[in-house]
Scaffold this active site. Structure first.
Site, PDB file in Angstrom:
ATOM      1  NE  ARG A  38      -4.410  -1.326   1.139  1.00  0.00           N
ATOM      2  CZ  ARG A  38      -5.321  -1.969   1.871  1.00  0.00           C
ATOM      3  NH1 ARG A  38      -5.248  -1.949   3.177  1.00  0.00           N
ATOM      4  NH2 ARG A  38      -6.319  -2.590   1.294  1.00  0.00           N
ATOM      5  N   GLY A 353      -9.543  -7.635  -1.362  1.00  0.00           N
ATOM      6  CA  GLY A 353      -8.282  -7.583  -0.623  1.00  0.00           C
ATOM      7  C   GLY A 353      -7.537  -8.905  -0.586  1.00  0.00           C
ATOM      8  N   GLY A 376     -13.285  -3.822  -0.267  1.00  0.00           N
ATOM      9  CA  GLY A 376     -14.685  -3.393  -0.317  1.00  0.00           C
ATOM     10  C   GLY A 376     -14.960  -2.472  -1.491  1.00  0.00           C
TER      11      GLY A 376
END
Ligand code: AMP
Length: 396
Positions: A38, A353, A376
């Site tokens: 990330r 994810g 999500g």
């Protein structure tokens, strides 16, 4: 297809205070960052802002803050050394989400400087201000900047103070990560090249209902593996023992099988065990031979071949949800075999994810059209829903 949303490249950043909402919600284990994907994904936008002489103010959440004891374990300062290393420059961390020290530091920034405020969800401790999009908080954060860039795809399906709140008060745009997500996924979802198949897996049927409803008419087949397959197999009358079941959604599954039964391809064999921890004996069984104590933990080799026959014939694949309990090595083969068979001359979009981290960690980071960073958020997009954190961004 280029997005119609304003992007960071549409602004003059020189000497401007640019607030970038990034997603540094990294997995942490034993006080270490377990996976820095990330942070890496956010670099292009941050570097662009630095190279264009912006004063860069970074905001991110990390985990959830429900009580005092969550504060230390979700202290965002954990990302600073790695971020600084990847940017090859110092990053000043402010151990606060607001206040005089933050304001003074921002006032004294030079072009090219980077500061990171404390976890935006520290504001949740006092009345859910961040997650509830408290209007005063969004306005306050906006007062620290001149331009707002949203590049946190993973939270863009939520309306929070640090995305929707700030964007409502400043000239705004998206960063490179969100741009990439939109441009990779939207045209494929709207107009997939055929044959188009969907692969679904993971734990719960419920989480995938939106995706199925949105895409079932466009797809030629839906291949279902993972924990959710056993609910479908049970609906078809098979014994599935102690496998995961989503009983609440049995009616939905029955309707789906009745209306689209010929499109839905289910496992024909499975790996079974009597526990899910990998410590019991493991067998490969045809679905029809499962007994009362079996737990299906992965798809079997015949199912891999069956799914492969559809994959090799396809031009577009959307995949969400692993084929088995892939976190345990012995149960990860089905997921890995399917990943391997997807590599080739077709559009492949991997969302969710768990599926995305499986794909990256198993070495497939560069093999597909797109691996979405948002769990999500990508599910919402695949379900055809609008994402508030992106809707709020101005059109070009
Ligand atoms: P999801 O978030 O719905 O995509 O679910 C991901 C989770 O599903 C992962 O943690 C997997 O371990 C789990 N999963 C996949 N296959 C199975 C299975 N056969 N039984 C139980 N859990 C499973």
């Amino acid at each position: 297809m280029e997005t119609s949303k304003k992007c960071i490249t549409d602004f003059k950043l020189d000497n401007k205070r640019v607030i970038i909402r990034v997603d540094f919600n990294v997995p942490i284990k034993n006080k270490q960052i377990e996976d820095d994907n990330r942070i890496k994904e956010s670099l292009e936008t941050i570097k662009y802002a630095i190279d264009n002489n912006a004063k860069v103010i970074l905001l991110s959440h990390l985990g959830r803050i429900k009580e005092e004891s969550d504060l230390e374990k979700n202290n965002l300062n954990i990302v600073v050394p790695r971020l600084s290393e990847l940017l090859s420059k110092p990053v000043k961390f402010m151990d606060a989400t607001r206040g005089k020290e933050v304001e003074d530091t921002v006032d004294n920034m030079n072009p090219g400087d980077v500061i990171l405020l404390q976890n935006t969800r520290y504001e949740d401790l006092d009345g859910n201000k961040e997650s509830g999009n408290d209007p005063e908080l969004g306005k306050y954060w906006a007062s620290l900047g001149d331009i707002f860039i949203n590049d946190a795809f993973g939270t863009s399906h939520r309306s929070h103070a640090s995305n929707v709140g700030i964007a409502s008060h400043l000239p705004n745009g998206i960063g490179f990560l969100i741009k990439k997500e939109l441009e990779a996924m939207l045209p494929t979802i709207e107009n997939p090249e055929e044959p188009f198949i969907i692969i679904l897996g993971g734990a719960k049927v419920k989480d995938k209902i939106g995706v199925i409803n949105n895409l079932v008419n466009k797809a030629s087949n839906i291949l279902i593996g993972g924990g959710m397959a056993y609910t479908f197999l049970k609906a078809k009358g098979y014994k599935v023992g102690n496998s995961l079941l989503d009983n609440d959604n049995m009616d939905y599954v029955n309707d789906l099988l009745e209306n689209y039964g010929d499109k839905i391809i289910l496992p024909i064999d499975t790996l079974t065990s009597i526990t899910v921890d990998g410590n019991s004996d493991i067998y490969t069984k045809d679905i029809k031979d499962m007994n009362d104590t079996d737990i299906g933990v992965d798809i079997g080799p015949k199912t891999v071949e069956l799914f492969k026959s559809y994959i090799l014939n396809s031009k577009t694949v959307i995949w969400n949800g692993p084929m088995g309990i892939f976190e345990i090595d012995k149960f990860s083969k089905g997921t890995k075999d399917i990943l391997t068979s997807l590599v080739g001359n077709r559009t492949v979009i991997i969302g969710g994810g768990d599926t995305s981290s499986a794909a990256i960690n198993m070495g497939f980071a560069k093999d597909f059209t797109h691996i979405s960073t948002g769990g999500g958020a990508s599910l919402e997009m695949l379900a055809g829903n609008k994402l508030p954190g992106i809707e709020v961004i101005d059109e070009k």
